[in-house]
Design a protein around this motif. Structure first.
Motif, mmCIF file in Angstrom:
data_model
loop_
_atom_site.group_PDB
_atom_site.id
_atom_site.type_symbol
_atom_site.label_atom_id
_atom_site.label_comp_id
_atom_site.label_asym_id
_atom_site.label_seq_id
_atom_site.Cartn_x
_atom_site.Cartn_y
_atom_site.Cartn_z
ATOM 1 N N PRO A 97 0.794 -1.237 0.000
ATOM 2 C CA PRO A 97 0.000 0.000 0.000
ATOM 3 C C PRO A 97 0.827 1.288 0.000
ATOM 4 O O PRO A 97 0.362 2.324 -0.457
ATOM 5 N N ARG A 98 2.048 1.236 0.512
ATOM 6 C CA ARG A 98 2.958 2.387 0.497
ATOM 7 C C ARG A 98 2.329 3.630 1.128
ATOM 8 O O ARG A 98 2.343 4.725 0.557
ATOM 9 N N LEU A 99 1.797 3.447 2.313
ATOM 10 C CA LEU A 99 1.187 4.556 3.048
ATOM 11 C C LEU A 99 2.186 5.132 4.044
ATOM 12 O O LEU A 99 3.017 4.410 4.600
ATOM 13 N N LEU A 100 2.104 6.421 4.286
ATOM 14 C CA LEU A 100 2.961 7.074 5.273
ATOM 15 C C LEU A 100 2.350 6.850 6.657
ATOM 16 O O LEU A 100 1.235 7.302 6.921
ATOM 17 N N LEU A 125 -15.994 9.540 -2.599
ATOM 18 C CA LEU A 125 -14.970 8.516 -2.763
ATOM 19 C C LEU A 125 -14.810 7.703 -1.483
ATOM 20 O O LEU A 125 -14.783 6.460 -1.522
ATOM 21 N N PHE A 126 -14.709 8.367 -0.343
ATOM 22 C CA PHE A 126 -14.542 7.646 0.917
ATOM 23 C C PHE A 126 -15.763 6.787 1.231
ATOM 24 O O PHE A 126 -15.638 5.667 1.742
ATOM 25 N N GLU A 127 -16.957 7.296 0.933
ATOM 26 C CA GLU A 127 -18.170 6.508 1.145
ATOM 27 C C GLU A 127 -18.191 5.293 0.233
ATOM 28 O O GLU A 127 -18.522 4.184 0.654
ATOM 29 N N ALA A 128 -17.824 5.491 -1.040
ATOM 30 C CA ALA A 128 -17.873 4.403 -2.014
ATOM 31 C C ALA A 128 -16.928 3.263 -1.630
ATOM 32 O O ALA A 128 -17.227 2.086 -1.882
ATOM 33 N N LEU A 129 -15.796 3.594 -1.002
ATOM 34 C CA LEU A 129 -14.809 2.582 -0.642
ATOM 35 C C LEU A 129 -14.924 2.121 0.814
ATOM 36 O O LEU A 129 -14.082 1.359 1.290
ATOM 37 N N GLY A 130 -15.966 2.580 1.495
ATOM 38 C CA GLY A 130 -16.171 2.159 2.872
ATOM 39 C C GLY A 130 -15.130 2.682 3.830
ATOM 40 O O GLY A 130 -14.860 2.073 4.869
ATOM 41 N N LEU A 131 -14.555 3.845 3.511
ATOM 42 C CA LEU A 131 -13.473 4.402 4.334
ATOM 43 C C LEU A 131 -13.905 5.606 5.167
ATOM 44 O O LEU A 131 -13.085 6.150 5.912
ATOM 45 N N ALA A 132 -15.150 6.017 5.038
ATOM 46 C CA ALA A 132 -15.590 7.231 5.739
ATOM 47 C C ALA A 132 -15.308 7.186 7.247
ATOM 48 O O ALA A 132 -14.831 8.175 7.815
ATOM 49 N N TYR A 138 -4.853 6.243 11.541
ATOM 50 C CA TYR A 138 -3.524 6.078 10.952
ATOM 51 C C TYR A 138 -3.403 4.665 10.377
ATOM 52 O O TYR A 138 -4.081 3.739 10.836
ATOM 53 N N PRO A 139 -2.555 4.489 9.374
ATOM 54 C CA PRO A 139 -2.454 3.179 8.708
ATOM 55 C C PRO A 139 -2.193 2.014 9.650
ATOM 56 O O PRO A 139 -2.677 0.900 9.420
ATOM 57 N N GLY A 140 -1.434 2.251 10.726
ATOM 58 C CA GLY A 140 -1.127 1.178 11.660
ATOM 59 C C GLY A 140 -2.345 0.577 12.335
ATOM 60 O O GLY A 140 -2.287 -0.534 12.852
ATOM 61 N N ALA A 141 -3.457 1.311 12.342
ATOM 62 C CA ALA A 141 -4.687 0.821 12.967
ATOM 63 C C ALA A 141 -5.544 0.014 12.003
ATOM 64 O O ALA A 141 -6.600 -0.490 12.391
ATOM 65 N N LEU A 142 -5.095 -0.110 10.748
ATOM 66 C CA LEU A 142 -5.885 -0.754 9.706
ATOM 67 C C LEU A 142 -5.306 -2.127 9.343
ATOM 68 O O LEU A 142 -4.095 -2.330 9.403
ATOM 69 N N MET A 146 -7.756 -3.160 4.500
ATOM 70 C CA MET A 146 -8.192 -1.767 4.591
ATOM 71 C C MET A 146 -7.109 -0.827 4.083
ATOM 72 O O MET A 146 -7.399 0.190 3.448
ATOM 73 N N GLN A 147 -5.849 -1.144 4.356
ATOM 74 C CA GLN A 147 -4.764 -0.318 3.822
ATOM 75 C C GLN A 147 -4.795 -0.306 2.294
ATOM 76 O O GLN A 147 -4.548 0.721 1.663
#
Length: 257
Positions: A97-100, A125-132, A138-142, A146-147
């Motif tokens: 995923p290459r997330l910071l 976009l966030f709603e469509a991908l279930g990320l709202a 932070y990425p570490g919690a995902l 989900m990442q």
């Protein structure tokens, strides 16, 4: 031709015109002290509008090399990519995923946007991908699944014409992979994005692709382009198994039975 007829012809041409044409005559790796290695030879294909195209081939066949060329990361080859990768409107989603880790989900997505456009509304976009609900996390919690959704959101936020996916579902459990595949299919319908996906997983390609591009072993060349005309909603398990068996019989060098 009437004005109405001319307009219909123009719209039809725009819909059917390929978004990307790749024609790699030859790609050779040359390193001092070693024999040259020909990675790709006479590989040509197109990506059409609003379609999911899956690139399938043996390990080491040259799929990653092909991606690097069409992304404009490797210009040392014989052939052409049209339009120029810098103008093709391509966004990339990698396996990693290459997330910071020190940035939130929303910040990671917005970092892919031009600085002048980083305040754009991304609610849909966030709603469509279930990320709202995860925008401020932070990425570490995902989870990894989900990442990868965040990575997909980051790419789609750029409003690409073509979304390139490199083994995007590898190492995910079945439920997470199925959910992410569904999001990719929905993105094509909702945002009008075309998809070019590299995968080793023939079953997932048969599930979601409009077209399969089967590659030979190194040097990679196109063995066959297989349209999958059955609507996705009608692709039962039995249909998928029959389709796979038929492909394995015709192309045993690419697809194992």
């Amino acid at each position: 031709m009437s004005a109405a007829g001319a307009e219909i012809a123009r719209v039809t041409a725009e819909v059917s015109e390929p978004l990307l044409r790749v024609a790699i005559a030859k790609k050779v790796y040359r390193r001092a002290g070693t024999e040259p290695v020909e990675a790709v030879r006479d590989l040509a294909f197109e990506v059409g509008p609003r379609e999911i195209t899956c690139l399938i081939g043996p390990s080491g066949a040259g799929k990653t090399t092909t991606l690097r060329i069409l992304l404009g990361l490797d210009a040392d080859y014989e052939g052409s990519v049209a339009p120029d990768p810098a103008e093709a409107g391509i966004a990339m989603v990698f396996q990693d995923p290459r997330l910071l880790p020190w940035r939130t989900v929303e910040q990671n997505v917005r970092l892919a946007l031009p600085r002048a456009n980083r305040d754009k509304n991304l609610d849909e976009l966030f709603e469509a991908l279930g990320l709202a609900p995860w925008r401020s996390r932070y990425p570490g919690a995902l989870s990894l699944g989900m990442q990868r959704r965040v990575s997909l959101a980051r790419a789609l936020a750029q409003e690409p014409r073509i979304l390139v996916l490199d083994e995007p579902f590898v190492s995910l459990d079945d439920a997470a992979a199925m959910g992410l595949r569904g999001l990719v299919v929905a993105a094509v319908a909702r945002f009008g994005t075309s998809v070019l996906m590299v995968t080793h997983n023939v079953d997932e390609a048969i599930e979601i692709a409009d077209r399969l591009l089967l590659l030979s072993g190194r040097p990679a060349s196109l063995v066959a382009a297989i349209p999958l005309d059955t609507p996705r909603a009608q692709r039962t398990r039995g249909w998928a198994e029959t389709t796979r068996r038929g492909l394995a019989q015709r192309y045993p060098s690419v697809i194992a039975d």
